[in-house]
Design a protein around this motif. Structure first.
Motif, mmCIF file in Angstrom:
data_model
loop_
_atom_site.group_PDB
_atom_site.id
_atom_site.type_symbol
_atom_site.label_atom_id
_atom_site.label_comp_id
_atom_site.label_asym_id
_atom_site.label_seq_id
_atom_site.Cartn_x
_atom_site.Cartn_y
_atom_site.Cartn_z
ATOM 1 N N LEU A 1 0.880 -1.162 0.000
ATOM 2 C CA LEU A 1 0.000 0.000 0.000
ATOM 3 C C LEU A 1 0.922 1.216 0.000
ATOM 4 O O LEU A 1 1.625 1.470 0.981
ATOM 5 C CB LEU A 1 -0.920 0.005 1.222
ATOM 6 N N ILE A 2 0.969 1.905 -1.132
ATOM 7 C CA ILE A 2 1.890 3.024 -1.340
ATOM 8 C C ILE A 2 1.089 4.313 -1.280
ATOM 9 O O ILE A 2 0.094 4.470 -2.005
ATOM 10 C CB ILE A 2 2.613 2.872 -2.694
ATOM 11 N N ASN B 1 -2.686 14.978 -1.390
ATOM 12 C CA ASN B 1 -2.031 14.103 -0.420
ATOM 13 C C ASN B 1 -2.917 12.898 -0.100
ATOM 14 O O ASN B 1 -4.129 12.989 -0.131
ATOM 15 C CB ASN B 1 -1.766 14.870 0.880
ATOM 16 N N PHE B 2 -2.287 11.799 0.249
ATOM 17 C CA PHE B 2 -2.929 10.573 0.691
ATOM 18 C C PHE B 2 -3.687 9.845 -0.423
ATOM 19 O O PHE B 2 -4.665 9.143 -0.161
ATOM 20 C CB PHE B 2 -3.786 10.801 1.947
ATOM 21 N N THR B 3 -3.201 9.992 -1.656
ATOM 22 C CA THR B 3 -3.638 9.103 -2.731
ATOM 23 C C THR B 3 -2.949 7.766 -2.467
ATOM 24 O O THR B 3 -1.776 7.728 -2.114
ATOM 25 C CB THR B 3 -3.244 9.663 -4.110
ATOM 26 N N LYS B 4 -3.700 6.688 -2.616
ATOM 27 C CA LYS B 4 -3.189 5.365 -2.233
ATOM 28 C C LYS B 4 -3.199 4.418 -3.433
ATOM 29 O O LYS B 4 -4.151 4.410 -4.200
ATOM 30 C CB LYS B 4 -4.058 4.783 -1.112
ATOM 31 N N PHE B 5 -2.139 3.602 -3.538
ATOM 32 C CA PHE B 5 -2.039 2.575 -4.573
ATOM 33 C C PHE B 5 -1.867 1.226 -3.893
ATOM 34 O O PHE B 5 -1.014 1.073 -3.016
ATOM 35 C CB PHE B 5 -0.833 2.833 -5.476
ATOM 36 N N LEU B 6 -2.660 0.252 -4.316
ATOM 37 C CA LEU B 6 -2.579 -1.102 -3.781
ATOM 38 C C LEU B 6 -1.953 -2.009 -4.834
ATOM 39 O O LEU B 6 -2.414 -2.057 -5.972
ATOM 40 C CB LEU B 6 -3.972 -1.607 -3.397
ATOM 41 N N VAL B 7 -0.886 -2.704 -4.440
ATOM 42 C CA VAL B 7 -0.113 -3.565 -5.338
ATOM 43 C C VAL B 7 -0.181 -4.986 -4.799
ATOM 44 O O VAL B 7 0.032 -5.210 -3.603
ATOM 45 C CB VAL B 7 1.359 -3.085 -5.411
ATOM 46 N N ASP B 8 -0.468 -5.956 -5.688
ATOM 47 C CA ASP B 8 -0.592 -7.343 -5.232
ATOM 48 C C ASP B 8 0.771 -8.024 -5.078
ATOM 49 O O ASP B 8 1.814 -7.426 -5.360
ATOM 50 C CB ASP B 8 -1.529 -8.144 -6.136
ATOM 51 N N ARG B 9 0.765 -9.261 -4.646
ATOM 52 C CA ARG B 9 1.993 -10.005 -4.353
ATOM 53 C C ARG B 9 2.854 -10.251 -5.592
ATOM 54 O O ARG B 9 4.048 -10.504 -5.468
ATOM 55 C CB ARG B 9 1.663 -11.352 -3.706
ATOM 56 N N GLU B 10 2.256 -10.168 -6.763
ATOM 57 C CA GLU B 10 3.001 -10.353 -8.012
ATOM 58 C C GLU B 10 3.537 -9.037 -8.561
ATOM 59 O O GLU B 10 4.155 -9.008 -9.618
ATOM 60 C CB GLU B 10 2.112 -11.041 -9.059
ATOM 61 N N GLY B 11 3.233 -7.935 -7.875
ATOM 62 C CA GLY B 11 3.735 -6.636 -8.303
ATOM 63 C C GLY B 11 2.814 -5.881 -9.239
ATOM 64 O O GLY B 11 3.193 -4.851 -9.789
ATOM 65 N N LYS B 12 1.603 -6.344 -9.398
ATOM 66 C CA LYS B 12 0.635 -5.657 -10.262
ATOM 67 C C LYS B 12 -0.110 -4.595 -9.454
ATOM 68 O O LYS B 12 -0.609 -4.867 -8.360
ATOM 69 C CB LYS B 12 -0.367 -6.661 -10.843
ATOM 70 N N GLU C 1 -9.201 2.448 6.573
ATOM 71 C CA GLU C 1 -10.004 1.306 7.004
ATOM 72 C C GLU C 1 -10.932 0.816 5.893
ATOM 73 O O GLU C 1 -11.350 -0.340 5.884
ATOM 74 C CB GLU C 1 -10.790 1.616 8.287
ATOM 75 N N GLY C 2 -11.231 1.680 4.925
ATOM 76 C CA GLY C 2 -12.050 1.285 3.779
ATOM 77 C C GLY C 2 -11.325 0.387 2.793
ATOM 78 O O GLY C 2 -11.942 -0.135 1.867
ATOM 79 N N LEU C 3 -10.036 0.170 2.989
ATOM 80 C CA LEU C 3 -9.236 -0.666 2.099
ATOM 81 C C LEU C 3 -9.069 -2.091 2.639
ATOM 82 O O LEU C 3 -8.533 -2.953 1.951
ATOM 83 C CB LEU C 3 -7.854 -0.051 1.906
ATOM 84 N N TYR D 1 -2.823 8.832 8.886
ATOM 85 C CA TYR D 1 -1.652 8.100 9.367
ATOM 86 C C TYR D 1 -2.071 7.045 10.395
ATOM 87 O O TYR D 1 -1.546 5.941 10.424
ATOM 88 C CB TYR D 1 -0.646 9.054 10.022
ATOM 89 N N ARG D 2 -3.014 7.404 11.247
ATOM 90 C CA ARG D 2 -3.486 6.492 12.289
ATOM 91 C C ARG D 2 -4.082 5.226 11.649
ATOM 92 O O ARG D 2 -3.777 4.105 12.063
ATOM 93 C CB ARG D 2 -4.519 7.195 13.173
ATOM 94 N N GLY D 3 -4.921 5.411 10.640
ATOM 95 C CA GLY D 3 -5.536 4.273 9.956
ATOM 96 C C GLY D 3 -4.534 3.457 9.167
ATOM 97 O O GLY D 3 -4.637 2.221 9.101
ATOM 98 N N LEU D 4 -3.556 4.119 8.562
ATOM 99 C CA LEU D 4 -2.513 3.404 7.825
ATOM 100 C C LEU D 4 -1.694 2.544 8.780
ATOM 101 O O LEU D 4 -1.372 1.386 8.474
ATOM 102 C CB LEU D 4 -1.619 4.386 7.072
ATOM 103 N N GLU D 5 -1.362 3.100 9.929
ATOM 104 C CA GLU D 5 -0.605 2.335 10.928
ATOM 105 C C GLU D 5 -1.435 1.155 11.437
ATOM 106 O O GLU D 5 -0.902 0.056 11.637
ATOM 107 C CB GLU D 5 -0.176 3.231 12.089
#
Length: 168
Positions: free
Chosen positions: A37-38, A135-146, A158-160, A51-55
């Motif tokens: 999660l970048i 700020n706080f745009t989020k990218f989700l990357v899977d285990r294969e790097g996609k 928490e919505g992720l 930051y609290r939710g990310l942690e």
């Protein structure tokens, strides 16, 4: 940012490296096989409490293979004016942050970090735009790097959780 012979078969995201907030280099090949999660972050933003939710996500899922990676950025309203020591101190003191933080970068424009150029190409935003809007745009990357998903700044961490769980 070039792949070595040993990692030539890995996904493109693993060809990148970035400077950690302590000045050391972090090859992304080290994250192969992890869910990432970048997030571009800022300490003086209305979304800073995320930051609290990310942690919380990091604490909940890190043993299952999640890495949260924070990239401070000062491109939006000059909301990350501090130096590395100030940013790290703020995050540790106010949010107990333990996930990796990186050196301050740019996410848009000619000086955008190559990682963010790649992320934006792989997962466009609203109306097909590549540009990071805040700020706080989020990218989700899977285990294969996609790159699997891009989330708007207003999407709370928490919505992720459901999307993260599906990839773990």
């Amino acid at each position: 940012m070039s792949a070595t012979t040993a990692d030539a078969t890995l996904a493109p995201i693993y060809e990148f490296s970035a400077e950690r907030i302590d000045g050391s280099q972090q090859p992304f090949a080290d994250y192969a096989g992890k869910v990432l999660l970048i997030v571009n972050t800022a300490s003086r933003c209305g979304f800073t409490p995320q930051y609290r939710g990310l942690e919380a996500l990091y604490q909940r899922y890190r043993d299952l293979g999640l890495e949260v990676l924070g990239f401070p950025c000062n491109q939006f309203g000059a909301q990350e004016p501090g130096n590395a020591e100030e940013i790290l101190s703020f995050c540790e003191k106010n949010f107990g942050l333990s996930f990796p933080l990186f050196a301050k970068i740019e996410v848009n424009g000619d000086n955008a970090h190559p990682l963010y150029r790649y992320l934006k190409q792989e997962a466009r935003g609203l109306l097909g735009s590549e540009a990071i809007k805040w700020n706080f745009t989020k990218f989700l990357v899977d285990r294969e790097g996609k790159v699997r998903e891009r989330y708007a700044p207003a999407t709370p961490p928490e919505g992720l959780a459901d999307d993260i769980e599906q990839l773990l």
